[in-house]
Scaffold this motif. Sequence first.
Motif, PDB file in Angstrom:
ATOM      1  N   LYS A   3      77.982  40.553   7.269  1.00 29.40           N
ATOM      2  CA  LYS A   3      79.142  39.746   6.852  1.00 29.40           C
ATOM      3  C   LYS A   3      78.898  38.263   7.106  1.00 29.40           C
ATOM      4  O   LYS A   3      79.323  37.419   6.334  1.00 29.40           O
ATOM      5  N   LYS A   4      78.176  37.942   8.178  1.00 25.35           N
ATOM      6  CA  LYS A   4      77.920  36.547   8.507  1.00 25.35           C
ATOM      7  C   LYS A   4      77.023  35.897   7.448  1.00 25.35           C
ATOM      8  O   LYS A   4      77.254  34.765   7.026  1.00 25.35           O
ATOM      9  N   GLU A   5      75.995  36.623   6.974  1.00 30.69           N
ATOM     10  CA  GLU A   5      75.105  36.098   5.935  1.00 30.69           C
ATOM     11  C   GLU A   5      75.864  35.893   4.625  1.00 30.69           C
ATOM     12  O   GLU A   5      75.670  34.897   3.926  1.00 30.69           O
ATOM     13  N   LEU A   7      79.011  35.293   4.336  1.00 32.83           N
ATOM     14  CA  LEU A   7      79.883  34.137   4.520  1.00 32.83           C
ATOM     15  C   LEU A   7      79.115  32.839   4.316  1.00 32.83           C
ATOM     16  O   LEU A   7      79.586  31.923   3.636  1.00 32.83           O
ATOM     17  N   TYR A   8      77.906  32.738   4.866  1.00 18.06           N
ATOM     18  CA  TYR A   8      77.086  31.532   4.712  1.00 18.06           C
ATOM     19  C   TYR A   8      76.697  31.299   3.251  1.00 18.06           C
ATOM     20  O   TYR A   8      76.737  30.169   2.761  1.00 18.06           O
ATOM     21  N   ILE A   9      76.353  32.355   2.550  1.00 19.03           N
ATOM     22  CA  ILE A   9      76.000  32.226   1.135  1.00 19.03           C
ATOM     23  C   ILE A   9      77.225  31.782   0.329  1.00 19.03           C
ATOM     24  O   ILE A   9      77.134  30.904  -0.532  1.00 19.03           O
ATOM     25  N   SER A  10      78.372  32.362   0.626  1.00 20.25           N
ATOM     26  CA  SER A  10      79.607  31.994  -0.087  1.00 20.25           C
ATOM     27  C   SER A  10      79.977  30.539   0.168  1.00 20.25           C
ATOM     28  O   SER A  10      80.365  29.812  -0.753  1.00 20.25           O
ATOM     29  N   ILE A  11      79.869  30.101   1.417  1.00 20.18           N
ATOM     30  CA  ILE A  11      80.174  28.707   1.744  1.00 20.18           C
ATOM     31  C   ILE A  11      79.186  27.775   1.051  1.00 20.18           C
ATOM     32  O   ILE A  11      79.569  26.723   0.522  1.00 20.18           O
ATOM     33  N   GLY A  12      77.912  28.149   1.006  1.00 24.36           N
ATOM     34  CA  GLY A  12      76.900  27.336   0.333  1.00 24.36           C
ATOM     35  C   GLY A  12      77.182  27.181  -1.154  1.00 24.36           C
ATOM     36  O   GLY A  12      77.095  26.083  -1.715  1.00 24.36           O
TER      37      GLY A  12
END
Length: 61
Positions: A3-5, A7-12
């Motif tokens: 889920k953390k990865e 989230l980072y991809i979505s924010i990017g």
Amino acid sequence: MKKKELLYISIGIFLTVIAWLVADIHHAATEEKIKVKIEIPKLDNYKISKELLDVVKEKNE
């Protein structure tokens, strides 16, 4: 994928889209307008001869 990865991809992706939008708005605001530069030439003096009108009249008949 964790889920953390995700989230980072979505924010990017979100930040990339926002940056692209801001760059496009800035480009549109600072771009010189093409329509402003184009001027239609003005014809102040022109003469139409009677012969020219006769030729056009003949072609239309």
